[in-house]
Design a protein around this motif. Structure first.
Motif, PDB file in Angstrom:
ATOM      1  N   ARG A  28       0.841  -1.200   0.000  1.00  0.00           N
ATOM      2  CA  ARG A  28       0.000   0.000   0.000  1.00  0.00           C
ATOM      3  C   ARG A  28       0.873   1.245   0.000  1.00  0.00           C
ATOM      4  NH1 ARG A  28       2.663   1.992   3.107  1.00  0.00           N
ATOM      5  NH2 ARG A  28       2.760   1.865   5.378  1.00  0.00           N
ATOM      6  N   GLY A  33      -2.569  10.898   6.410  1.00  0.00           N
ATOM      7  CA  GLY A  33      -3.075  10.254   7.632  1.00  0.00           C
ATOM      8  C   GLY A  33      -1.995   9.313   8.142  1.00  0.00           C
ATOM      9  N   GLU A  34      -0.869   9.911   8.560  1.00  0.00           N
ATOM     10  CA  GLU A  34       0.285   9.087   8.951  1.00  0.00           C
ATOM     11  C   GLU A  34       0.430   9.084  10.463  1.00  0.00           C
ATOM     12  OE1 GLU A  34       1.556   6.633   7.062  1.00  0.00           O
ATOM     13  OE2 GLU A  34       2.170   8.155   5.598  1.00  0.00           O
ATOM     14  N   HIS A  35       0.663   7.912  11.011  1.00  0.00           N
ATOM     15  CA  HIS A  35       0.777   7.732  12.461  1.00  0.00           C
ATOM     16  C   HIS A  35      -0.503   8.187  13.176  1.00  0.00           C
ATOM     17  CE1 HIS A  35       4.901   6.252  12.671  1.00  0.00           C
ATOM     18  NE2 HIS A  35       5.141   7.050  11.649  1.00  0.00           N
ATOM     19  N   ASP A  37      -3.178   5.844  12.898  1.00  0.00           N
ATOM     20  CA  ASP A  37      -4.013   4.632  12.982  1.00  0.00           C
ATOM     21  C   ASP A  37      -3.965   3.937  14.334  1.00  0.00           C
ATOM     22  OD1 ASP A  37      -1.453   3.579  12.583  1.00  0.00           O
ATOM     23  OD2 ASP A  37      -2.119   2.035  11.173  1.00  0.00           O
ATOM     24  N   TYR A  38      -2.975   4.259  15.163  1.00  0.00           N
ATOM     25  CA  TYR A  38      -3.005   3.718  16.531  1.00  0.00           C
ATOM     26  C   TYR A  38      -3.428   4.807  17.507  1.00  0.00           C
ATOM     27  CZ  TYR A  38       1.675   5.688  16.031  1.00  0.00           C
ATOM     28  OH  TYR A  38       2.730   6.522  15.748  1.00  0.00           O
ATOM     29  N   GLY A 172      -0.489  -0.107  13.805  1.00  0.00           N
ATOM     30  CA  GLY A 172      -1.936   0.000  13.727  1.00  0.00           C
ATOM     31  C   GLY A 172      -2.472  -0.920  12.638  1.00  0.00           C
ATOM     32  N   MET A 174      -3.685   0.053   9.580  1.00  0.00           N
ATOM     33  CA  MET A 174      -3.750   0.592   8.216  1.00  0.00           C
ATOM     34  C   MET A 174      -3.191  -0.333   7.129  1.00  0.00           C
ATOM     35  SD  MET A 174      -2.220   4.035   6.541  1.00  0.00           S
ATOM     36  CE  MET A 174      -0.530   3.889   7.102  1.00  0.00           C
ATOM     37  N   ASP A 175      -1.988  -0.831   7.323  1.00  0.00           N
ATOM     38  CA  ASP A 175      -1.318  -1.534   6.226  1.00  0.00           C
ATOM     39  C   ASP A 175      -2.057  -2.817   5.862  1.00  0.00           C
ATOM     40  OD1 ASP A 175       0.407   0.469   6.815  1.00  0.00           O
ATOM     41  OD2 ASP A 175       2.014  -0.808   7.564  1.00  0.00           O
ATOM     42  N   GLY A 340       4.245   6.242   5.031  1.00  0.00           N
ATOM     43  CA  GLY A 340       4.568   5.058   5.826  1.00  0.00           C
ATOM     44  C   GLY A 340       5.171   5.454   7.171  1.00  0.00           C
ATOM     45  N   GLY A 341       5.791   4.488   7.815  1.00  0.00           N
ATOM     46  CA  GLY A 341       6.289   4.670   9.171  1.00  0.00           C
ATOM     47  C   GLY A 341       7.401   5.704   9.281  1.00  0.00           C
TER      48      GLY A 341
HETATM   49  C1  GLA Z   1       3.501   1.696   9.617  1.00  0.00           C
HETATM   50  C2  GLA Z   1       2.463   0.933  10.437  1.00  0.00           C
HETATM   51  C3  GLA Z   1       1.058   1.502  10.225  1.00  0.00           C
HETATM   52  C4  GLA Z   1       1.034   3.016  10.401  1.00  0.00           C
HETATM   53  C5  GLA Z   1       2.178   3.671   9.632  1.00  0.00           C
HETATM   54  C6  GLA Z   1       2.292   5.134   9.939  1.00  0.00           C
HETATM   55  O1  GLA Z   1       3.292   1.497   8.259  1.00  0.00           O
HETATM   56  O2  GLA Z   1       2.475  -0.435  10.103  1.00  0.00           O
HETATM   57  O3  GLA Z   1       0.152   0.868  11.086  1.00  0.00           O
HETATM   58  O4  GLA Z   1       1.080   3.355  11.755  1.00  0.00           O
HETATM   59  O5  GLA Z   1       3.435   3.084   9.909  1.00  0.00           O
HETATM   60  O6  GLA Z   1       1.161   5.806   9.501  1.00  0.00           O
END
Ligand code: GLA
Length: 390
Positions: A28, A33-35, A37-38, A172, A174-175, A340-341
């Motif tokens: 994906r 909308g980064e960080h 999802d938790y 979280g 999301m992925d 991403g992370g």
């Molecule tokens: C990683 C995690 C996701 C999300 C992103 C940041 O990809 O696996 O759950 O927290 O970082 O948005």
């Protein structure tokens, strides 16, 4: 020869019988909308056409054999069903084995061992969710092999559980959700507090989504990731001293947050929480902008997201900052941010089609000159989620 044929032949050669099933799950890219999802916030990812394939067959004994075409020298691993890698193990098999364990833990019957063969075309460490796609595809083959009634959302949840418990990254949803639920031509607007979601068509008129791989592997990612998560939890606990029933940072508007942020004594935790709150607000605005065809606004929100990830959340790195800064000053770029992370991996940009070529050559040239690294570009075709191929 296509991937499916290669995988079937290789399976036959390694394991002496054809696979009973082959499934595919995509990686994906998160648009914004980064960080969040938790933190009970919103995310806006789309599934890629890149991903992980898995060919599989049941065995009659309790052995699980695993191999991947991506690391030919790793040969065939052989473990008993229920095997759990030692803490700190870096072996790739902890992802699929974690999923098998997650299914068993959730009460699904997996009465025999199995032979599994993987192949993936997502560059590892690129932040495009190669691990989530491996988890989701493993869940998909288990579903077929043992005739399990597992929804795609549940596949995502079991993948996340595997990553949290057996891999040790407190990620979280999301992925895994994007990998399981992706839809061609669409992004997924997901409320991670409720798992309510909607598909948003990506009509980008004269624009393309371009991912740029910095080629910096996000090696710090898991320890720093878990630290960010605990900083958000500390901030939330502090805010609960003034609002007892606050469910998550994602439940706050920026205005509400500003009115109570002094309750977070630690300035670092306050900054982390500020990112979570504002990023969630930006994600909601981004959906509205997309719906109203206001792509310029969407792009501006992406840029603001990067600044917040860089300054408040501190998950960027010099190479990602360089790529985004170069993109921001390139003609025809609507928006650009890390995705991403963090700590390496990729940026995602929205680029006018006519500027695409120059974007790649110019950015590539300057980035190479300044870092000595060769960036890679992918023009994204938002794809479908997990599926059975055979
Ligand atoms: C990683 C995690 C996701 C999300 C992103 C940041 O990809 O696996 O759950 O927290 O970082 O948005």
């Amino acid at each position: 020869m296509d991937v499916l044929e290669t995988l079937r032949e290789a399976f036959q050669k390694r394991y002496g019988a054809p696979p009973e099933t082959v499934c595919f799950a995509p990686g994906r890219v998160n648009l914004i909308g980064e960080h969040t999802d938790y933190n009970g916030g919103h995310v806006f990812p789309c599934a890629l056409s890149l991903g992980t394939w898995c060919a599989a067959r049941r065995r009659t004994d309790g052995t699980v054999r695993l191999a991947t075409l991506n690391i030919p020298r790793s040969g065939v691993l052989r473990h008993p069903l229920g095997y759990r890698a030692k803490p700190g193990s870096r072996c790739w098999s902890r992802y699929p084995e974690g999923v098998v364990n997650a299914f068993r833990h959730a009460g699904f019957s997996i009465p025999t061992g199995m032979d599994l063969l993987f192949y993936g075309n997502i560059p590892s460490g690129s932040g495009l969710s190669s691990s989530a796609s491996m988890e989701v595809v493993t869940g998909a083959v288990l579903r077929v092999l043992y005739d399990l009634h597992v929804s795609r959302v549940r596949l995502a949840q079991l993948g996340q559980y595997a990553e949290n418990v057996y891999v040790g990254v407190q990620c979280g949803i999301m992925d895994q959700f994007a990998s399981a639920m992706g839809r061609r031509g669409h992004a997924i607007y997901l409320d991670t507090a409720t798992l309510r979601f909607e598909y948003a068509p990506l009509h980008l008129s004269d624009c393309q989504i371009v991912v740029c791989n910095s080629r910096v592997k996000h090696s710090l990612a898991s320890s720093e990731y878990n630290l960010r998560r605990s900083q958000c939890e500390t901030a939330l606990a502090a805010l609960r001293t003034v609002r007892e029933d606050l469910p998550a940072l994602g439940a706050l508007t920026p205005e509400e947050f500003e009115a109570m942020s002094d309750a977070i004594p630690d300035p670092v935790c306050r900054k982390r929480a500020r990112h979570a709150v504002y990023e969630n607000a930006r994600t909601k605005l981004a959906l509205e902008a997309l719906r109203a065809d206001r792509l310029e606004d969407f792009g501006r929100l992406m840029n603001e997201s990067h600044v917040s990830l860089r300054d408040d959340y501190a998950v960027s790195c010099p190479e990602l900052d360089l790529l985004t800064e170069l993109a921001w000053t390139t003609e025809g770029v609507v928006g650009s941010r890390m995705t991403g992370g963090g700590f390496g991996g990729c940026t995602v940009s929205i680029v006018k089609s006519r500027a695409l070529e120059r974007f790649q050559t110019e950015l590539g040239r300057v980035y190479r000159e300044r870092t000595g690294l060769e960036p890679e570009f992918y023009v994204v075709e938002p794809g479908d989620g997990v599926r059975r191929l055979v």
